[in-house]
Design an enzyme around this catalytic site. Structure first.
Site, PDB file in Angstrom:
ATOM      1  CD  GLU A 194      -2.816   5.434   6.734  1.00  0.00           C
ATOM      2  OE1 GLU A 194      -2.876   5.512   5.497  1.00  0.00           O
ATOM      3  OE2 GLU A 194      -1.824   4.989   7.352  1.00  0.00           O
ATOM      4  N   GLY A 209       2.278   1.929  10.793  1.00  0.00           N
ATOM      5  CA  GLY A 209       3.194   3.056  10.658  1.00  0.00           C
ATOM      6  C   GLY A 209       3.906   3.423  11.946  1.00  0.00           C
ATOM      7  CG  ASN A 235      -1.681   1.257   1.426  1.00  0.00           C
ATOM      8  OD1 ASN A 235      -1.836   2.045   0.492  1.00  0.00           O
ATOM      9  ND2 ASN A 235      -2.179   1.490   2.637  1.00  0.00           N
ATOM     10  CD1 TRP A 236       3.747   1.231  -2.693  1.00  0.00           C
ATOM     11  CD2 TRP A 236       3.470   2.132  -4.719  1.00  0.00           C
ATOM     12  NE1 TRP A 236       4.493   0.509  -3.589  1.00  0.00           N
ATOM     13  CE2 TRP A 236       4.341   1.029  -4.834  1.00  0.00           C
ATOM     14  CE3 TRP A 236       3.140   2.852  -5.877  1.00  0.00           C
ATOM     15  CZ2 TRP A 236       4.899   0.636  -6.063  1.00  0.00           C
ATOM     16  CZ3 TRP A 236       3.688   2.464  -7.095  1.00  0.00           C
ATOM     17  CH2 TRP A 236       4.548   1.379  -7.180  1.00  0.00           C
ATOM     18  CE  LYS A 237       0.383   3.464   4.778  1.00  0.00           C
ATOM     19  NZ  LYS A 237       0.187   3.580   6.213  1.00  0.00           N
ATOM     20  N   GLY A 275       2.717  -1.260   4.334  1.00  0.00           N
ATOM     21  CA  GLY A 275       2.727   0.161   4.008  1.00  0.00           C
ATOM     22  C   GLY A 275       4.149   0.649   3.761  1.00  0.00           C
ATOM     23  N   GLY A 276       4.736   1.272   4.770  1.00  0.00           N
ATOM     24  CA  GLY A 276       6.035   1.923   4.624  1.00  0.00           C
ATOM     25  C   GLY A 276       7.110   1.072   3.974  1.00  0.00           C
ATOM     26  CG  HIS A 314      -5.728   1.699   5.265  1.00  0.00           C
ATOM     27  ND1 HIS A 314      -5.272   2.661   6.128  1.00  0.00           N
ATOM     28  CD2 HIS A 314      -4.694   0.843   5.076  1.00  0.00           C
ATOM     29  CE1 HIS A 314      -4.008   2.402   6.440  1.00  0.00           C
ATOM     30  NE2 HIS A 314      -3.634   1.299   5.811  1.00  0.00           N
ATOM     31  CD  GLU A 367      -3.548  -2.912   7.392  1.00  0.00           C
ATOM     32  OE1 GLU A 367      -2.472  -3.175   6.880  1.00  0.00           O
ATOM     33  OE2 GLU A 367      -4.136  -1.829   7.234  1.00  0.00           O
ATOM     34  CB  SER A 397       5.216  -2.136  11.988  1.00  0.00           C
ATOM     35  OG  SER A 397       4.759  -0.827  12.271  1.00  0.00           O
TER      36      SER A 397
HETATM   37  C1  PEP Z   1      -0.772  -0.042   6.031  1.00  0.00           C
HETATM   38  O1  PEP Z   1      -0.779   1.117   5.685  1.00  0.00           O
HETATM   39  O2  PEP Z   1      -1.682  -0.812   5.685  1.00  0.00           O
HETATM   40  C2  PEP Z   1       0.321  -0.507   6.876  1.00  0.00           C
HETATM   41  C3  PEP Z   1       0.247  -1.714   7.381  1.00  0.00           C
HETATM   42  O3  PEP Z   1       1.355   0.381   7.100  1.00  0.00           O
HETATM   43  P1  PEP Z   1       2.792   0.043   7.737  1.00  0.00           P
HETATM   44  O4  PEP Z   1       3.269  -1.242   7.090  1.00  0.00           O
HETATM   45  O5  PEP Z   1       3.642   1.206   7.393  1.00  0.00           O
HETATM   46  O6  PEP Z   1       2.588  -0.138   9.197  1.00  0.00           O
END
Ligand code: PEP
Length: 255
Positions: A97, A173, A9-11, A234-235, A95, A167, A213
């Protein structure tokens, strides 16, 4: 056997040029990884260019969100049908966010999941508890509510094709991932509920990804848990080499 999925997920990161360059780098690495479905979720503006850059590779494309209507007076929104036309086969919905910053809830998730199926795509529906809820021992109740309200009305066949991303909000994050035991407990609970509410076959087929994470260093242990069928990243998905390393540390899960 459920084929695991590792989705990035590049956000709101990466220009079209950066996104296309990434795909060229990743597609050179992934052919040697078998038995894993790799998915990338770029921004809407990069959806079509990324889908074109990934054409003929083992990389599938996801939208990060969709609206539940096919078309209409919804300024700024993109429908599942439009995302499908641009090349997306998957769509992330609900999600945290989106829930926290943009007011999404289980009811909107429910409409979006149905819209994604209606467009011939696969939803990646996100559920998970906040830190407060975990500390109050409400994790399972929160998951139950998100499942009952978010997936209400789905057929057993749809639940079998659904992808759920567990999640925990406190892990997204933050650099603080759930322990393999915490992930295993939550995933086991989700699958038990799916079995009770949608039947054994749907529960056995539904893929449940862990998100929060995930990094190259913790993927193998998380992927080793019986009900973990891959990851939503994500990151750590923003760098193609690191993402490839996560993909290569996931592995098929026996039913
Ligand atoms: C996400 O945005 O779905 C996520 C899991 O982010 P991260 O891996 O950065 O915690």
């Amino acid at each position: 056997m459920r084929t695991p999925i590792v989705a990035g997920n590049w956000k709101m990161y990466k220009t079209v040029a950066e996104a296309v360059k990434y795909v060229h780098e990743l597609r050179a690495m992934v052919p040697d990884v078998t038995g894993v479905q790799v998915v990338l979720a770029p921004t809407f503006t990069a959806l079509h260019p990324v889908a074109e850059a990934a054409r003929g590779s083992r990389i599938a494309i996801a939208a990060q969100d969709v609206h539940w209507e096919r078309e209409g007076a919804f300024t700024g929104e993109v429908s599942a049908t439009m995302a499908r036309e641009a090349g997306a086969e998957y769509a992330i919905v609900g999600h945290s966010e989106r829930r926290t910053l943009f007011g999404e809830n289980d009811a909107s998730v429910n409409r979006k999941v149905s819209a994604v199926f209606a467009a011939g795509m696969t939803p990646i529906a996100c559920i998970g508890e906040t830190l407060d809820q975990r500390e109050r021992n409400e994790t399972f109740d929160v998951l139950d509510q998100q499942i009952t309200k978010g997936f209400d009305g789905l057929t057993t066949d749809q639940v079998g094709r659904l992808v759920i991303a567990y999640e925990p909000v406190w892990a997204i994050g933050t650099g603080r991932n759930a322990t393999p035991q915490q992930a295993s407990e939550a995933h086991g609970h989700i699958r038990t509920r799916l079995r009770q509410w949608f039947g054994a076959e749907a529960a056995a087929q539904c893929r449940i990804l862990y998100g929060g994470s995930v990094k190259p260093g913790n993927m193998a242990e998380l992927a080793g848990q019986p009900d973990v069928d891959g990851a939503l990243v994500g990151g750590a998905s923003l760098d193609p080499r690191g993402f490839y390393e996560i993909v290569s540390r996931s592995r098929p899960t026996a039913v």
